[in-house]
Design an enzyme around this catalytic site. Structure first.
Site, PDB file in Angstrom:
ATOM      1  N   HIS A  79       8.460 -30.929   9.493  1.00  0.00           N
ATOM      2  CA  HIS A  79       7.860 -29.633   9.144  1.00  0.00           C
ATOM      3  C   HIS A  79       6.915 -29.763   7.953  1.00  0.00           C
ATOM      4  CE1 HIS A  79      10.506 -27.967  12.080  1.00  0.00           C
ATOM      5  NE2 HIS A  79      11.572 -28.424  11.447  1.00  0.00           N
ATOM      6  N   THR A 122       2.798  -1.693   8.949  1.00  0.00           N
ATOM      7  CA  THR A 122       3.296  -2.633   9.962  1.00  0.00           C
ATOM      8  C   THR A 122       3.678  -3.999   9.399  1.00  0.00           C
ATOM      9  OG1 THR A 122       1.053  -3.421  10.329  1.00  0.00           O
ATOM     10  CG2 THR A 122       1.817  -1.600  11.745  1.00  0.00           C
ATOM     11  N   HIS A 157      11.020 -23.834   8.575  1.00  0.00           N
ATOM     12  CA  HIS A 157       9.993 -24.648   9.244  1.00  0.00           C
ATOM     13  C   HIS A 157       8.605 -24.518   8.628  1.00  0.00           C
ATOM     14  CE1 HIS A 157      12.290 -25.100  13.341  1.00  0.00           C
ATOM     15  NE2 HIS A 157      13.027 -25.433  12.285  1.00  0.00           N
ATOM     16  N   ASN A 158       8.270 -23.335   8.129  1.00  0.00           N
ATOM     17  CA  ASN A 158       6.889 -23.089   7.666  1.00  0.00           C
ATOM     18  C   ASN A 158       6.773 -23.060   6.153  1.00  0.00           C
ATOM     19  OD1 ASN A 158       7.352 -20.708  10.130  1.00  0.00           O
ATOM     20  ND2 ASN A 158       6.068 -22.476  10.521  1.00  0.00           N
ATOM     21  N   CYS A 195       3.387  -3.002   4.086  1.00  0.00           N
ATOM     22  CA  CYS A 195       2.443  -1.959   4.475  1.00  0.00           C
ATOM     23  C   CYS A 195       3.085  -1.232   5.653  1.00  0.00           C
ATOM     24  CB  CYS A 195       1.055  -2.531   4.780  1.00  0.00           C
ATOM     25  SG  CYS A 195       0.940  -3.637   6.189  1.00  0.00           S
ATOM     26  N   ASP A 217       0.865  -1.181   0.000  1.00  0.00           N
ATOM     27  CA  ASP A 217       0.000   0.000   0.000  1.00  0.00           C
ATOM     28  C   ASP A 217       0.905   1.234   0.000  1.00  0.00           C
ATOM     29  OD1 ASP A 217       0.922   0.216   2.590  1.00  0.00           O
ATOM     30  OD2 ASP A 217      -1.056   0.178   3.532  1.00  0.00           O
TER      31      ASP A 217
END
Ligand code: RB5
Length: 156
Positions: A139, A73, A104-105, A71, A14
């Site tokens: 994982h 944050t 891991h993700n 953005c 944004d």
């Protein structure tokens, strides 16, 4: 999720995230990486869900292998990206979390807050995230369980 262009990075922001996105574009160009910038392109006030969605869809449909979104944050645009099926977008403001989001993700998108992280540190986070790989094994089982949530939600 289809796997497509493996060296194209989706970018979205944004108005608040735009200055940091421009800094990261410099980094990608220094590294010789290609990118697809879905906007926004001006500092006029804009809505982060629109650009989080566009960038996430570019990853989900295989036009890009990974995505970077920005953005104020990093939170709103990460929440938005994560609404797209197949997206695992990690909002990070430190290198450790960013690397672990890959290890891991298997995070396929990274969100950063332009009002949170200084540009030089953001570049370090992005570099380390781009270089980090997924460890698989236990994982993978957990990533599969995330995918199962999407599938089951889709049945409702
Ligand atoms: C825009 O003012 C700001 O709310 C947005 O960039 C983001 O920080 C929201 O999560």
């Amino acid at each position: 999720m289809t796997r497509g262009n493996t060296d194209m990075i989706a970018l979205g922001s944004d108005h608040a995230g735009l200055p940091l996105k421009l800094e990261i574009i410099q980094l990608l160009e220094e590294r010789g990486l290609k990118y697809l910038d879905v906007g926004t392109y001006t500092d006029a006030s804009s809505d982060y869900p629109e650009y989080g969605r566009l960038a996430a869809e570019a990853v989900a449909d295989g036009r890009c292998s990974r995505g970077l979104v920005f953005c104020g944050t990093g939170i709103g645009i990460s929440i938005s990206a994560n609404k797209v099926r197949g997206i695992r977008c990690a909002a990070c403001s430190d290198c450790f979390s960013a690397v672990l989001s890959r290890n891991h993700n298997d995070a396929n998108m990274l969100a950063l807050g332009a009002r949170v992280v200084a540009p030089a540190y953001a570049k370090m986070i992005v570099s380390m995230w781009l270089d980090a790989g997924f460890e698989g094994g236990r994982h993978q089982t957990r990533v599969d369980l995330i995918h199962k949530i999407e599938q089951e939600q889709g049945l409702e």
